[in-house]
Design an enzyme around this catalytic site. Structure first.
Site, PDB file in Angstrom:
ATOM      1  N   GLN A  43     -17.232 -61.515  15.752  1.00 32.71           N
ATOM      2  CA  GLN A  43     -16.578 -62.806  16.001  1.00 32.71           C
ATOM      3  C   GLN A  43     -16.725 -63.701  14.773  1.00 32.71           C
ATOM      4  O   GLN A  43     -15.764 -64.345  14.342  1.00 32.71           O
ATOM      5  CB  GLN A  43     -17.199 -63.476  17.227  1.00 32.71           C
ATOM      6  CG  GLN A  43     -16.908 -62.715  18.501  1.00 32.71           C
ATOM      7  CD  GLN A  43     -17.668 -63.240  19.710  1.00 32.71           C
ATOM      8  OE1 GLN A  43     -18.586 -64.055  19.569  1.00 32.71           O
ATOM      9  NE2 GLN A  43     -17.294 -62.780  20.885  1.00 32.71           N
ATOM     10  N   ASP A  88     -21.909 -54.259  23.890  1.00 37.60           N
ATOM     11  CA  ASP A  88     -21.376 -54.687  25.191  1.00 37.60           C
ATOM     12  C   ASP A  88     -21.629 -53.658  26.289  1.00 37.60           C
ATOM     13  O   ASP A  88     -21.400 -53.938  27.474  1.00 37.60           O
ATOM     14  CB  ASP A  88     -19.875 -54.970  25.085  1.00 37.60           C
ATOM     15  CG  ASP A  88     -19.596 -56.222  24.251  1.00 37.60           C
ATOM     16  OD1 ASP A  88     -20.523 -57.022  24.028  1.00 37.60           O
ATOM     17  OD2 ASP A  88     -18.443 -56.397  23.814  1.00 37.60           O
TER      18      ASP A  88
END
Ligand code: S3P
Length: 433
Positions: free
Chosen positions: A168, A318
Protein backbone atom coordinates in the site's frame (compact mmCIF):
# COMPACT_ATOMS: atom_id res chain seq x y z
CA UNK A 1 -25.20 -10.77 12.00
CA UNK A 2 -24.46 -14.21 13.40
CA UNK A 3 -23.04 -16.85 11.06
CA UNK A 4 -23.79 -20.40 12.23
CA UNK A 5 -21.56 -23.14 10.86
CA UNK A 6 -21.55 -26.86 11.52
CA UNK A 7 -19.43 -29.28 9.50
CA UNK A 8 -21.22 -32.49 8.49
CA UNK A 9 -19.10 -34.01 5.75
CA UNK A 10 -16.77 -33.51 2.79
CA UNK A 11 -16.72 -30.42 0.58
CA UNK A 12 -17.06 -31.20 -3.11
CA UNK A 13 -17.32 -29.13 -6.26
CA UNK A 14 -15.98 -26.18 -8.19
CA UNK A 15 -15.99 -22.48 -7.47
CA UNK A 16 -14.78 -19.19 -8.87
CA UNK A 17 -14.25 -16.87 -5.93
CA UNK A 18 -14.75 -13.08 -6.43
CA UNK A 19 -12.20 -10.82 -8.08
CA UNK A 20 -8.91 -10.04 -6.38
CA UNK A 21 -9.39 -7.14 -3.98
CA UNK A 22 -5.90 -5.66 -4.43
CA UNK A 23 -6.08 -5.79 -8.23
CA UNK A 24 -9.65 -4.44 -8.23
CA UNK A 25 -8.64 -1.31 -6.27
CA UNK A 26 -5.68 -0.75 -8.56
CA UNK A 27 -7.71 -1.31 -11.73
CA UNK A 28 -10.19 1.38 -10.70
CA UNK A 29 -7.45 3.80 -9.66
CA UNK A 30 -5.20 3.26 -12.68
CA UNK A 31 -8.19 3.46 -15.05
CA UNK A 32 -9.26 6.76 -13.49
CA UNK A 33 -5.85 8.40 -14.18
CA UNK A 34 -5.51 6.87 -17.66
CA UNK A 35 -6.42 8.83 -20.77
CA UNK A 36 -9.80 7.65 -22.14
CA UNK A 37 -12.07 4.78 -21.32
CA UNK A 38 -11.23 1.47 -19.64
CA UNK A 39 -13.28 -1.68 -19.22
CA UNK A 40 -12.78 -3.78 -16.09
CA UNK A 41 -14.15 -7.32 -15.83
CA UNK A 42 -14.30 -9.52 -12.74
CA UNK A 43 -14.19 -6.59 -10.32
CA UNK A 44 -14.54 -7.52 -6.64
CA UNK A 45 -17.98 -6.72 -5.28
CA UNK A 46 -16.61 -6.39 -1.75
CA UNK A 47 -17.30 -3.27 0.31
CA UNK A 48 -13.63 -2.23 0.27
CA UNK A 49 -13.55 -1.95 -3.50
CA UNK A 50 -16.88 -0.13 -3.45
CA UNK A 51 -15.23 2.39 -1.09
CA UNK A 52 -12.52 3.10 -3.69
CA UNK A 53 -15.19 3.33 -6.37
CA UNK A 54 -17.28 5.86 -4.49
CA UNK A 55 -14.22 7.98 -3.58
CA UNK A 56 -13.25 8.08 -7.27
CA UNK A 57 -16.79 9.07 -8.26
CA UNK A 58 -16.62 11.91 -5.72
CA UNK A 59 -13.40 12.97 -7.44
CA UNK A 60 -15.29 13.38 -10.72
CA UNK A 61 -14.56 10.01 -12.36
CA UNK A 62 -17.48 8.54 -14.32
CA UNK A 63 -17.87 4.84 -13.50
CA UNK A 64 -20.71 2.70 -14.87
CA UNK A 65 -21.22 -0.69 -13.26
CA UNK A 66 -22.93 -3.76 -14.66
CA UNK A 67 -22.55 -6.68 -12.25
CA UNK A 68 -18.82 -7.36 -11.97
CA UNK A 69 -17.98 -5.40 -15.09
CA UNK A 70 -17.44 -1.70 -15.19
CA UNK A 71 -16.52 1.11 -17.53
CA UNK A 72 -14.32 3.91 -16.21
CA UNK A 73 -13.88 7.31 -17.82
CA UNK A 74 -10.20 8.15 -17.22
CA UNK A 75 -9.37 11.83 -16.83
CA UNK A 76 -5.57 11.71 -16.99
CA UNK A 77 -2.98 12.15 -14.25
CA UNK A 78 -4.24 15.43 -12.81
CA UNK A 79 -7.87 15.24 -13.89
CA UNK A 80 -9.62 14.75 -10.55
CA UNK A 81 -12.03 17.50 -9.51
CA UNK A 82 -12.36 18.89 -5.99
CA UNK A 83 -14.85 16.78 -4.01
CA UNK A 84 -17.54 18.68 -2.12
CA UNK A 85 -17.43 16.35 0.88
CA UNK A 86 -15.08 14.17 2.92
CA UNK A 87 -14.00 10.95 1.17
CA UNK A 88 -14.90 7.91 3.27
CA UNK A 89 -12.67 4.86 2.79
CA UNK A 90 -14.88 2.76 5.10
CA UNK A 91 -12.83 -0.22 6.32
CA UNK A 92 -10.39 -0.10 3.41
CA UNK A 93 -6.72 0.52 4.24
CA UNK A 94 -5.82 0.18 0.56
CA UNK A 95 -8.16 3.07 -0.36
CA UNK A 96 -7.00 5.32 2.47
CA UNK A 97 -3.30 4.65 1.84
CA UNK A 98 -3.18 4.63 -1.97
CA UNK A 99 -5.44 7.53 -2.98
CA UNK A 100 -3.38 10.18 -1.08
CA UNK A 101 -0.50 9.42 -3.46
CA UNK A 102 -2.59 10.87 -6.28
CA UNK A 103 -4.38 13.51 -4.19
CA UNK A 104 -1.01 14.98 -3.13
CA UNK A 105 -0.40 16.04 -6.73
CA UNK A 106 -3.80 17.56 -7.54
CA UNK A 107 -4.69 21.25 -7.26
CA UNK A 108 -7.14 21.15 -4.34
CA UNK A 109 -7.69 20.05 -0.76
CA UNK A 110 -9.25 16.68 0.08
CA UNK A 111 -10.14 15.21 3.47
CA UNK A 112 -10.26 11.45 3.88
CA UNK A 113 -11.53 9.32 6.73
CA UNK A 114 -12.61 5.76 7.46
CA UNK A 115 -14.54 3.62 9.93
CA UNK A 116 -13.56 3.23 13.58
CA UNK A 117 -11.12 0.37 12.78
CA UNK A 118 -9.42 2.26 9.93
CA UNK A 119 -9.13 5.42 12.04
CA UNK A 120 -6.88 3.43 14.40
CA UNK A 121 -4.52 2.12 11.68
CA UNK A 122 -1.12 3.79 11.11
CA UNK A 123 -1.09 6.42 8.40
CA UNK A 124 2.32 7.94 9.26
CA UNK A 125 3.82 5.33 6.93
CA UNK A 126 2.35 7.18 3.91
CA UNK A 127 2.33 10.70 5.35
CA UNK A 128 6.09 10.68 5.97
CA UNK A 129 7.25 9.68 2.46
CA UNK A 130 4.61 11.77 0.69
CA UNK A 131 5.68 14.78 2.79
CA UNK A 132 9.28 14.22 1.66
CA UNK A 133 7.98 14.72 -1.88
CA UNK A 134 6.45 18.03 -0.82
CA UNK A 135 2.91 16.87 -0.05
CA UNK A 136 0.98 18.90 2.50
CA UNK A 137 -0.86 16.48 4.78
CA UNK A 138 -2.46 17.07 8.16
CA UNK A 139 -3.69 14.16 10.27
CA UNK A 140 -4.91 13.43 13.76
CA UNK A 141 -2.71 12.32 16.66
CA UNK A 142 0.58 13.93 15.61
CA UNK A 143 0.08 13.29 11.90
CA UNK A 144 -0.42 9.55 12.39
CA UNK A 145 -4.13 8.78 12.17
CA UNK A 146 -7.13 9.54 9.92
CA UNK A 147 -9.06 11.71 9.32
CA UNK A 148 -6.41 13.40 7.23
CA UNK A 149 -6.43 16.35 4.84
CA UNK A 150 -4.26 16.46 1.75
CA UNK A 151 -3.53 19.73 -0.03
CA UNK A 152 -2.34 19.04 -3.55
CA UNK A 153 0.86 20.64 -4.81
CA UNK A 154 3.59 20.13 -7.42
CA UNK A 155 5.47 17.10 -6.05
CA UNK A 156 9.23 16.59 -6.22
CA UNK A 157 10.75 13.18 -6.95
CA UNK A 158 12.80 11.38 -4.33
CA UNK A 159 14.76 8.23 -3.58
CA UNK A 160 13.13 6.36 -0.69
CA UNK A 161 13.85 3.08 1.06
CA UNK A 162 10.68 1.67 2.61
CA UNK A 163 11.10 0.91 6.34
CA UNK A 164 8.42 -1.86 6.16
CA UNK A 165 7.46 -4.13 3.28
CA UNK A 166 4.08 -2.64 2.39
CA UNK A 167 2.45 -2.71 -1.03
CA UNK A 168 0.00 0.00 0.00
CA UNK A 169 2.81 2.41 0.93
CA UNK A 170 4.85 1.45 -2.14
CA UNK A 171 1.82 2.04 -4.37
CA UNK A 172 1.03 5.43 -2.79
CA UNK A 173 4.59 6.55 -3.62
CA UNK A 174 4.44 5.08 -7.13
CA UNK A 175 1.22 7.01 -7.83
CA UNK A 176 2.76 10.16 -6.33
CA UNK A 177 5.86 9.54 -8.47
CA UNK A 178 3.67 9.71 -11.57
CA UNK A 179 2.60 13.19 -10.47
CA UNK A 180 6.14 14.43 -9.62
CA UNK A 181 8.65 16.26 -11.83
CA UNK A 182 11.46 13.78 -12.45
CA UNK A 183 12.28 10.19 -11.51
CA UNK A 184 11.18 8.72 -8.17
CA UNK A 185 13.03 5.65 -6.93
CA UNK A 186 11.62 3.30 -4.29
CA UNK A 187 13.70 0.58 -2.64
CA UNK A 188 11.91 -2.35 -1.01
CA UNK A 189 13.33 -4.16 2.06
CA UNK A 190 11.64 -7.38 0.91
CA UNK A 191 9.18 -7.84 -1.87
CA UNK A 192 5.51 -7.08 -1.27
CA UNK A 193 2.73 -7.65 -3.82
CA UNK A 194 3.64 -6.00 -7.12
CA UNK A 195 0.26 -5.54 -8.85
CA UNK A 196 0.67 -1.75 -9.19
CA UNK A 197 4.01 -2.11 -10.98
CA UNK A 198 2.72 -4.83 -13.31
CA UNK A 199 -0.46 -2.93 -14.12
CA UNK A 200 1.26 0.37 -14.86
CA UNK A 201 3.84 -1.44 -17.04
CA UNK A 202 0.98 -3.18 -18.88
CA UNK A 203 -0.70 0.17 -19.51
CA UNK A 204 2.54 1.64 -20.91
CA UNK A 205 3.53 3.98 -18.06
CA UNK A 206 7.26 4.67 -17.68
CA UNK A 207 8.10 2.39 -14.75
CA UNK A 208 11.08 0.04 -14.43
CA UNK A 209 12.36 -2.44 -11.86
CA UNK A 210 15.97 -3.43 -11.16
CA UNK A 211 17.28 -5.76 -8.50
CA UNK A 212 20.45 -4.35 -6.89
CA UNK A 213 22.16 -6.25 -4.06
CA UNK A 214 19.04 -8.40 -3.62
CA UNK A 215 16.71 -5.40 -3.21
CA UNK A 216 14.10 -4.26 -5.73
CA UNK A 217 14.50 -0.69 -6.98
CA UNK A 218 11.38 0.70 -8.67
CA UNK A 219 11.79 3.80 -10.84
CA UNK A 220 8.78 5.85 -11.94
CA UNK A 221 9.05 8.72 -14.39
CA UNK A 222 6.85 11.64 -13.41
CA UNK A 223 4.33 12.85 -15.97
CA UNK A 224 4.33 9.59 -17.94
CA UNK A 225 0.81 9.33 -19.24
CA UNK A 226 -0.92 6.20 -20.51
CA UNK A 227 -4.16 5.25 -22.17
CA UNK A 228 -6.92 3.14 -20.67
CA UNK A 229 -7.55 -0.42 -21.73
CA UNK A 230 -9.03 -3.74 -20.76
CA UNK A 231 -8.48 -4.99 -17.22
CA UNK A 232 -9.33 -8.60 -16.32
CA UNK A 233 -9.29 -9.17 -12.59
CA UNK A 234 -8.31 -12.72 -11.52
CA UNK A 235 -10.16 -14.53 -8.73
CA UNK A 236 -8.70 -13.60 -5.35
CA UNK A 237 -6.17 -16.11 -3.99
CA UNK A 238 -6.73 -14.63 -0.52
CA UNK A 239 -10.42 -15.63 -0.72
CA UNK A 240 -9.62 -18.97 -2.39
CA UNK A 241 -7.32 -19.73 0.56
CA UNK A 242 -10.32 -20.34 2.86
CA UNK A 243 -11.52 -23.15 0.59
CA UNK A 244 -8.00 -24.54 0.13
CA UNK A 245 -7.71 -25.02 3.87
CA UNK A 246 -11.32 -26.20 4.26
CA UNK A 247 -10.83 -28.89 1.57
CA UNK A 248 -7.49 -29.91 3.10
CA UNK A 249 -8.91 -30.31 6.60
CA UNK A 250 -12.28 -31.98 5.98
CA UNK A 251 -11.65 -35.67 5.13
CA UNK A 252 -12.88 -36.82 1.74
CA UNK A 253 -13.07 -33.30 0.25
CA UNK A 254 -12.13 -32.25 -3.28
CA UNK A 255 -12.54 -28.62 -4.35
CA UNK A 256 -11.58 -27.00 -7.67
CA UNK A 257 -10.96 -23.25 -7.69
CA UNK A 258 -10.99 -21.59 -11.12
CA UNK A 259 -9.07 -18.60 -12.56
CA UNK A 260 -7.22 -17.84 -9.34
CA UNK A 261 -4.51 -15.15 -9.43
CA UNK A 262 -1.09 -16.79 -9.10
CA UNK A 263 1.19 -13.76 -8.94
CA UNK A 264 4.31 -15.04 -7.18
CA UNK A 265 4.11 -12.28 -4.57
CA UNK A 266 0.78 -13.77 -3.45
CA UNK A 267 1.32 -17.54 -3.67
CA UNK A 268 2.98 -17.91 -0.28
CA UNK A 269 -0.15 -19.74 0.91
CA UNK A 270 0.35 -22.45 -1.75
CA UNK A 271 4.03 -22.87 -0.82
CA UNK A 272 3.32 -23.01 2.91
CA UNK A 273 0.37 -25.41 2.63
CA UNK A 274 2.34 -27.68 0.28
CA UNK A 275 5.29 -27.68 2.70
CA UNK A 276 2.79 -28.82 5.37
CA UNK A 277 1.87 -31.77 3.14
CA UNK A 278 -1.33 -30.39 1.58
CA UNK A 279 -2.46 -32.11 -1.63
CA UNK A 280 -2.75 -29.10 -3.96
CA UNK A 281 -2.32 -29.14 -7.75
CA UNK A 282 -2.17 -26.05 -9.95
CA UNK A 283 -2.82 -26.31 -13.68
CA UNK A 284 -4.29 -24.46 -16.68
CA UNK A 285 -1.86 -21.62 -15.91
CA UNK A 286 -1.94 -18.64 -18.27
CA UNK A 287 -1.15 -14.93 -18.26
CA UNK A 288 -3.86 -12.26 -18.26
CA UNK A 289 -2.64 -8.67 -18.42
CA UNK A 290 0.66 -9.19 -16.67
CA UNK A 291 -0.76 -11.51 -14.00
CA UNK A 292 -0.59 -15.32 -13.96
CA UNK A 293 -3.85 -17.13 -13.29
CA UNK A 294 -4.72 -20.80 -13.06
CA UNK A 295 -6.84 -23.59 -11.61
CA UNK A 296 -6.18 -24.93 -8.12
CA UNK A 297 -7.41 -28.40 -7.13
CA UNK A 298 -7.32 -29.39 -3.47
CA UNK A 299 -7.88 -32.86 -2.01
CA UNK A 300 -8.02 -33.44 1.72
CA UNK A 301 -4.83 -34.57 3.43
CA UNK A 302 -3.19 -34.67 6.87
CA UNK A 303 -0.90 -31.75 7.73
CA UNK A 304 2.56 -31.36 9.25
CA UNK A 305 3.60 -28.29 11.24
CA UNK A 306 5.63 -25.48 9.67
CA UNK A 307 7.62 -22.37 10.62
CA UNK A 308 6.72 -19.26 8.64
CA UNK A 309 8.97 -16.21 8.98
CA UNK A 310 11.15 -13.62 7.21
CA UNK A 311 10.65 -12.94 3.52
CA UNK A 312 7.74 -15.40 3.30
CA UNK A 313 5.60 -13.22 5.60
CA UNK A 314 4.70 -10.46 3.05
CA UNK A 315 3.74 -13.21 0.56
CA UNK A 316 1.27 -14.77 2.99
CA UNK A 317 0.32 -11.84 5.23
CA UNK A 318 -3.45 -11.87 4.54
CA UNK A 319 -3.62 -15.67 4.74
CA UNK A 320 -2.19 -16.02 8.24
CA UNK A 321 -5.65 -16.20 9.88
CA UNK A 322 -6.57 -19.24 7.77
CA UNK A 323 -3.07 -20.67 8.11
CA UNK A 324 -3.49 -20.53 11.88
CA UNK A 325 -6.66 -22.64 11.50
CA UNK A 326 -4.72 -25.16 9.37
CA UNK A 327 -1.99 -25.28 12.02
CA UNK A 328 -4.49 -26.24 14.75
CA UNK A 329 -4.96 -29.53 12.84
CA UNK A 330 -1.27 -30.16 11.98
CA UNK A 331 0.60 -32.79 13.95
CA UNK A 332 3.14 -30.74 15.91
CA UNK A 333 4.20 -27.18 16.69
CA UNK A 334 3.75 -24.42 14.08
CA UNK A 335 5.53 -21.09 14.49
CA UNK A 336 4.61 -17.79 12.83
CA UNK A 337 7.24 -15.09 13.41
CA UNK A 338 8.26 -11.63 12.08
CA UNK A 339 4.58 -10.91 11.52
CA UNK A 340 3.98 -7.95 13.87
CA UNK A 341 2.19 -6.23 10.93
CA UNK A 342 -0.74 -8.50 11.82
CA UNK A 343 -1.33 -6.32 14.87
CA UNK A 344 -2.27 -3.32 12.66
CA UNK A 345 -4.58 -4.99 10.15
CA UNK A 346 -8.41 -4.75 10.19
CA UNK A 347 -8.08 -6.08 13.75
CA UNK A 348 -5.11 -7.11 15.88
CA UNK A 349 -5.11 -10.47 14.12
CA UNK A 350 -2.64 -12.13 16.52
CA UNK A 351 -4.80 -11.32 19.54
CA UNK A 352 -8.06 -12.08 17.71
CA UNK A 353 -6.91 -15.50 16.50
CA UNK A 354 -5.45 -16.52 19.85
CA UNK A 355 -8.59 -15.46 21.69
CA UNK A 356 -11.23 -16.91 19.37
CA UNK A 357 -9.53 -20.17 18.34
CA UNK A 358 -8.75 -20.88 22.01
CA UNK A 359 -12.51 -20.73 22.70
CA UNK A 360 -12.86 -23.59 20.19
CA UNK A 361 -10.19 -25.71 21.88
CA UNK A 362 -7.02 -24.69 19.98
CA UNK A 363 -3.71 -24.29 21.81
CA UNK A 364 -2.14 -20.98 20.79
CA UNK A 365 0.59 -18.93 22.44
CA UNK A 366 0.57 -15.27 21.48
CA UNK A 367 3.96 -13.67 20.69
CA UNK A 368 4.62 -9.97 20.03
CA UNK A 369 5.36 -10.78 16.37
CA UNK A 370 3.35 -13.93 15.76
CA UNK A 371 2.18 -17.08 17.48
CA UNK A 372 2.98 -20.67 18.36
CA UNK A 373 0.22 -23.17 17.59
CA UNK A 374 0.30 -26.68 19.05
CA UNK A 375 -1.65 -29.22 17.02
CA UNK A 376 -3.56 -31.30 16.45
CA UNK A 377 -6.44 -30.05 18.61
CA UNK A 378 -9.90 -31.53 18.70
CA UNK A 379 -11.97 -28.38 18.11
CA UNK A 380 -15.50 -27.91 19.42
CA UNK A 381 -18.24 -25.49 18.44
CA UNK A 382 -18.32 -22.23 20.43
CA UNK A 383 -19.67 -18.70 20.41
CA UNK A 384 -16.87 -16.67 18.80
CA UNK A 385 -16.49 -13.12 17.50
CA UNK A 386 -15.02 -11.76 14.25
CA UNK A 387 -13.51 -8.65 15.89
CA UNK A 388 -15.10 -6.84 12.91
CA UNK A 389 -12.45 -8.42 10.66
CA UNK A 390 -13.57 -10.22 7.48
CA UNK A 391 -10.61 -12.61 7.39
CA UNK A 392 -11.05 -13.59 11.05
CA UNK A 393 -14.78 -14.29 10.43
CA UNK A 394 -14.06 -16.54 7.44
CA UNK A 395 -11.14 -18.30 9.17
CA UNK A 396 -13.44 -19.11 12.12
CA UNK A 397 -16.06 -20.47 9.70
CA UNK A 398 -13.46 -22.92 8.33
CA UNK A 399 -12.40 -23.89 11.87
CA UNK A 400 -16.10 -24.57 12.53
CA UNK A 401 -16.14 -27.15 9.71
CA UNK A 402 -13.77 -29.40 11.67
CA UNK A 403 -15.25 -28.66 15.10
CA UNK A 404 -17.76 -30.85 16.85
CA UNK A 405 -21.13 -29.12 17.15
CA UNK A 406 -22.28 -25.69 16.05
CA UNK A 407 -20.13 -22.55 15.99
CA UNK A 408 -21.77 -19.13 16.11
CA UNK A 409 -19.67 -16.28 14.70
CA UNK A 410 -20.98 -12.89 15.80
CA UNK A 411 -20.37 -9.60 13.92
CA UNK A 412 -20.03 -11.71 10.79
CA UNK A 413 -21.47 -9.07 8.41
CA UNK A 414 -17.85 -7.92 7.92
CA UNK A 415 -17.29 -10.83 5.47
CA UNK A 416 -18.83 -8.48 2.87
CA UNK A 417 -15.63 -6.38 3.03
CA UNK A 418 -13.98 -8.85 0.66
CA UNK A 419 -16.43 -11.70 0.02
CA UNK A 420 -20.18 -10.90 0.21
CA UNK A 421 -21.22 -14.38 -1.07
CA UNK A 422 -18.88 -16.37 1.21
CA UNK A 423 -21.62 -18.18 3.17
CA UNK A 424 -23.54 -19.15 0.01
CA UNK A 425 -20.35 -20.33 -1.75
CA UNK A 426 -19.38 -22.41 1.27
CA UNK A 427 -22.88 -23.91 1.36
CA UNK A 428 -22.69 -24.71 -2.39
CA UNK A 429 -19.84 -27.16 -1.70
CA UNK A 430 -21.96 -29.17 0.75
CA UNK A 431 -20.41 -30.22 4.00
CA UNK A 432 -22.32 -27.76 6.20
CA UNK A 433 -25.58 -28.13 8.07
C1 S3P B 1 -2.61 -4.74 0.25
C2 S3P B 1 -1.39 -4.83 0.85
C3 S3P B 1 -1.19 -5.48 2.16
C4 S3P B 1 -2.37 -6.37 2.50
C5 S3P B 1 -3.67 -5.68 2.28
C6 S3P B 1 -3.83 -5.31 0.82
C7 S3P B 1 -2.69 -4.06 -1.07
O1 S3P B 1 -1.08 -4.49 3.18
O2 S3P B 1 -2.25 -6.83 3.83
O3 S3P B 1 -4.75 -6.51 2.65
O4 S3P B 1 -3.72 -4.19 -1.76
O5 S3P B 1 -1.72 -3.39 -1.43
P1 S3P B 1 0.29 -3.67 3.44
O6 S3P B 1 0.56 -2.82 2.27
O7 S3P B 1 0.00 -2.85 4.65
O8 S3P B 1 1.36 -4.67 3.65
Amino acid sequence: MILRVEGIGPLKGGLKVPGDKSISHRSLISASIAEGYSEISGLSSGQDVLSTLSCLRQLGIGIAIDGNNCRVEGRGLKGFIEPDDVLDAGNSGTTLRMLPGLLSGQSFLTTMTGDSSLRKRPMGRIIEPLSLMGAKIWARDGNRLAPMSIKGTQLSPMEYELPVASAQVKSAIIYAGLMAEGVTEIIEPSQSRDHTERQLEFLGADISIDVVGGKRHIKVVGGSTFTGGLFEVPADISSAAFFMVAATLVPGSKVVLEDVGLNETRTGILEVLKSMGAFIVTDNVRVVGKEEIGRITVNSSPLLPVTVRGETIPKVIDEIPILAVAATQATGVTGIRNASELRVKESDRIAALARELTKMGAVIEELPDGMIIRGPSKLHGAKVNSHGDHRIAMALAVAALVAEGVTEISDAECVSISYPSFAQDLASLGGTA
